[in-house]
Write a protein that holds these residues in place. Structure first.
Motif, PDB file in Angstrom:
ATOM      1  N   MET A 156       0.757  -1.130   0.114  1.00  0.00           N
ATOM      2  CA  MET A 156       0.046   0.095   0.037  1.00  0.00           C
ATOM      3  C   MET A 156       0.848   1.229  -0.021  1.00  0.00           C
ATOM      4  SD  MET A 156      -2.425   1.503   2.792  1.00  0.00           S
ATOM      5  CE  MET A 156      -3.928   0.601   2.766  1.00  0.00           C
ATOM      6  N   ARG A 163      -4.720   6.624  -0.421  1.00  0.00           N
ATOM      7  CA  ARG A 163      -4.304   4.997  -0.042  1.00  0.00           C
ATOM      8  C   ARG A 163      -4.455   4.292  -1.544  1.00  0.00           C
ATOM      9  NH1 ARG A 163      -7.502   5.838   4.269  1.00  0.00           N
ATOM     10  NH2 ARG A 163      -6.632   6.519   5.941  1.00  0.00           N
ATOM     11  N   ILE A 165      -3.411   0.593  -3.926  1.00  0.00           N
ATOM     12  CA  ILE A 165      -2.635  -0.791  -3.740  1.00  0.00           C
ATOM     13  C   ILE A 165      -2.730  -1.436  -5.297  1.00  0.00           C
ATOM     14  CG2 ILE A 165      -3.127  -3.209  -2.744  1.00  0.00           C
ATOM     15  CD1 ILE A 165      -4.235  -2.101  -0.233  1.00  0.00           C
ATOM     16  N   THR A 192      -6.727  -5.906   2.699  1.00  0.00           N
ATOM     17  CA  THR A 192      -6.927  -4.560   2.920  1.00  0.00           C
ATOM     18  C   THR A 192      -7.867  -4.215   3.576  1.00  0.00           C
ATOM     19  OG1 THR A 192      -5.929  -4.417   0.597  1.00  0.00           O
ATOM     20  CG2 THR A 192      -6.710  -2.465   1.574  1.00  0.00           C
TER      21      THR A 192
END
Length: 338
Positions: A156, A163, A165, A192
């Motif tokens: 991440m 944020r 990923i 996550t």
């Protein structure tokens, strides 16, 4: 209080000097205690080179917090390293690897609060026989050996504005549609969502799932992967009670109004996640590895060999990584105590 374990990454890069600069700002910024896993002579040499007065103290992990206010605690490496700023050396690889291995071991044993890793360079490590694409995969291997089972690491990029990923990480773009699967998206999204709850303190995480193709495939007219791979993953996540939306066109996911509607962007490949993350927060975004039984963060920049030893490297991203590691470790401890 246990301190944070910091590995300096490739010592020919800026890792040693941003670690020194971070310690020098400890009182001004109220940083929690950390110690370096490093060659003390190299740290002392680099401090003199960049004109920083930094008293150091040879320490153990247990004594680091008590020393921290007066001197930079260093837990010495067995493998000595050569300070040669700007020129990566294969002879330094053993110490670089040792620092990572020991930081993980100390965290797993409870002797360190979290792991923060400075950037590594792949070439000198590969020349020395290192067999992993990067930090993330190596950390997963070390954890799997300790636990006796495989783990799925999730990378991440966490900044104040985004944020993000990447589901696939260090592979060529041509391999992404071959490697990408519905199960991969589901597994990474589950990890996550759980981490956002247990570490970030978000009670009901909202996941925005990016499409693979332009315009999320335009209903199959620009590629079928979004309908055959990504959408089924979103359906599975929704059936499990995870707030997930997608597949979404990636070109409209990252403006301010769109970002306000989710807590994390799940992207299909490396640059789809890292370009917006670094653009929106190059100096204060942090690389976080989810899916491990300990906290690991890292600055989101590279080794910066071109400026190593010049004294101009900013410690901002490392400071952000130290702060986030401390926060996540606190959140995780509180969650485990509930």
């Amino acid at each position: 209080m246990t301190a944070i374990a910091v590995s300096c990454g490739d010592p020919s890069g800026i890792g040693p000097e941003i670690a020194i600069a971070s310690w020098l700002k400890r009182k001004e910024l109220g940083l929690s205690p950390f110690f370096l896993l490093a060659d003390p002579e190299l740290i002392e040499t680099r401090a003199k080179l960049v004109g920083q007065h930094c008293p150091i103290a040879i320490s153990t992990p247990a004594k680091a917090a008590a020393i921290f206010e007066e001197a930079l605690p260093i837990v010495p490496l067995e493998n000595l390293q050569t300070d040669h700023p700007g020129t990566p050396l294969a002879e330094n690889a053993a110490g670089t690897i040792e620092a990572i291995e020991r930081a993980v071991a100390l965290c797993l044993s409870g002797e360190a609060r979290a792991v923060v890793t400075c950037p590594i360079a792949k070439k000198p490590l590969y020349d020395a026989g290192f067999k992993f694409p990067g930090h993330t995969e190596f950390l997963a291997h070390l954890t799997a050996v300790h636990l006796g089972r495989e783990v799925t690491p999730v990378m991440m990029l966490a900044g104040p504005l985004l944020r993000a990923i990447p589901v696939t990480i260090h592979i060529g773009i041509s391999q992404v549609p071959i490697v990408l699967t519905t199960q991969m998206i589901v597994t990474i999204s589950r990890i996550t969502a759980e981490a956002l709850k247990s570490q970030f303190g978000i009670a009901k995480p909202r996941l925005a799932i990016a499409g693979l193709n332009p315009h999320a495939g335009e209903n199959g007219s620009m590629g079928t992967e979004d309908e055959t791979i990504v959408r089924p993953a979103v359906d599975i996540l929704l059936s499990e009670g995870i707030d997930a939306r997608g597949p979404l066109p990636a070109d409209t996911m990252f403006h301010a109004a769109a970002r306000a509607t989710y807590d994390v962007a799940i992207c299909m490949y490396h640059d789809q996640a890292l370009i917006p993350a670094k653009t929106l927060g190059f100096d204060d975004s942090v690389n976080v590895t989810l899916g491990l039984p300990f906290i690991r963060t890292s600055p989101d920049h590279g080794t910066a060999f071109d400026i190593a030893g010049s004294g101009i490297a900013k410690p901002d991203s490392l400071i952000a990584a130290l702060r986030l590691a401390d926060q996540l470790a606190s959140n995780r401890k509180e969650t485990l105590a509930v």
